[in-house]
Design an enzyme around this catalytic site. Structure first.
Site, PDB file in Angstrom:
ATOM      1  N   ARG A  95      -2.547   6.856  20.688  1.00 56.91           N
ATOM      2  CA  ARG A  95      -2.911   5.702  19.851  1.00 56.91           C
ATOM      3  C   ARG A  95      -4.209   5.063  20.327  1.00 56.91           C
ATOM      4  NH1 ARG A  95       0.668   4.064  15.969  1.00 56.91           N
ATOM      5  NH2 ARG A  95      -0.108   1.936  15.977  1.00 56.91           N
ATOM      6  N   ARG A 113     -10.871   7.166  14.931  1.00 61.35           N
ATOM      7  CA  ARG A 113     -10.995   6.474  13.651  1.00 61.35           C
ATOM      8  C   ARG A 113     -12.377   5.866  13.476  1.00 61.35           C
ATOM      9  NH1 ARG A 113      -4.810   4.141  13.705  1.00 61.35           N
ATOM     10  NH2 ARG A 113      -3.891   5.714  12.327  1.00 61.35           N
ATOM     11  N   HIS A 127      -2.798  10.103  12.336  1.00 60.40           N
ATOM     12  CA  HIS A 127      -1.566   9.342  12.525  1.00 60.40           C
ATOM     13  C   HIS A 127      -1.079   9.557  13.946  1.00 60.40           C
ATOM     14  CE1 HIS A 127       2.623   8.031  12.211  1.00 60.40           C
ATOM     15  NE2 HIS A 127       2.910   9.146  12.845  1.00 60.40           N
ATOM     16  N   PHE A 177       0.804  -1.224   0.000  1.00 63.25           N
ATOM     17  CA  PHE A 177       0.000   0.000   0.000  1.00 63.25           C
ATOM     18  C   PHE A 177       0.836   1.273   0.000  1.00 63.25           C
ATOM     19  CE2 PHE A 177       0.293  -1.552   4.437  1.00 63.25           C
ATOM     20  CZ  PHE A 177       0.901  -0.467   5.056  1.00 63.25           C
ATOM     21  N   GLU A 215       9.909  11.472  14.250  1.00 68.89           N
ATOM     22  CA  GLU A 215       8.792  12.103  13.531  1.00 68.89           C
ATOM     23  C   GLU A 215       8.596  13.560  13.941  1.00 68.89           C
ATOM     24  OE1 GLU A 215       6.290   7.959  12.799  1.00 68.89           O
ATOM     25  OE2 GLU A 215       5.425   9.521  14.069  1.00 68.89           O
ATOM     26  N   THR A 253      -6.094   0.820  13.276  1.00 69.84           N
ATOM     27  CA  THR A 253      -5.779   1.343  11.942  1.00 69.84           C
ATOM     28  C   THR A 253      -6.988   1.235  11.013  1.00 69.84           C
ATOM     29  OG1 THR A 253      -3.535   0.497  12.296  1.00 69.84           O
ATOM     30  CG2 THR A 253      -4.112   1.142  10.045  1.00 69.84           C
TER      31      THR A 253
END
Ligand code: ATP
Ligand code: MG
Length: 138
Positions: free
Chosen positions: A86, A103, A116, A58, A127, A92
């Site tokens: 998270r 989400r 994210h 992906f 990051e 995800t």
């Protein structure tokens, strides 16, 4: 222990005008927003950010999506911020995300999944440094 994590409100969520709702939730859940910027990633910048996934099937589609429109990058601070963020994001795949997660509420698909979050202390440091200079975080 107070900790920082890198969060992104992805282009799908910004495009559907739910960035404000997501930021409200961030504040309601007790995170401090220590830094924030709206960015439109170039393809190469998205590829660099997700370089760990370059062998995944992906990768092409993911980096195309992440560079398809503006996103909002944030540094969030809280006790146990990496795990806490998270947990708030959820799985995800939104079909597997728990009720009450971002989400579950805002993601369209496993790829266009609204947010994210860094997954460990070392990736959070990398990051955060990818998007923010040290002077922006004093
Ligand atoms: P993120 O790193 O964006 O916080 P994550 O840690 O939950 O998400 P990863 O496994 O790191 O998930 O995947 C990175 C991103 O790649 C996902 O958020 C999603 O946008 C996309 N992705 C992951 N798995 C798939 C898949 N099977 N098909 C399409 N896109 C995917
Ligand atoms: Mg990840």
């Amino acid at each position: 222990m107070t900790e920082r994590t890198l969060a992104i409100i992805k282009p799908d969520a910004v495009g559907r005008h739910v960035a404000g709702a997501i930021m409200q939730r961030i504040e309601d859940e007790g995170f401090q927003i220590r830094a924030m910027r709206r960015i439109h990633l170039a393809r190469r910048e998205a590829e660099g950010f997700y370089a760990v996934h370059r062998e995944r099937p992906f990768f092409h589609s993911l980096t195309e999506f992440m560079s398809s429109g503006p996103a909002i990058v944030l540094v969030l601070e809280a006790p146990d911020a990496i795990r806490k963020w998270r947990t708030l994001m959820g799985a995800t795949d939104p079909a597997k995300a728990d009720a009450g997660t971002l989400r579950k509420q805002f993601a369209e698909s496993i790829e266009r999944n609204a947010t994210h979050g860094s997954d460990a202390a070392d990736t959070a440091a990398y990051e955060i440094g990818y998007f923010f200079a040290g002077v922006e975080l004093i």
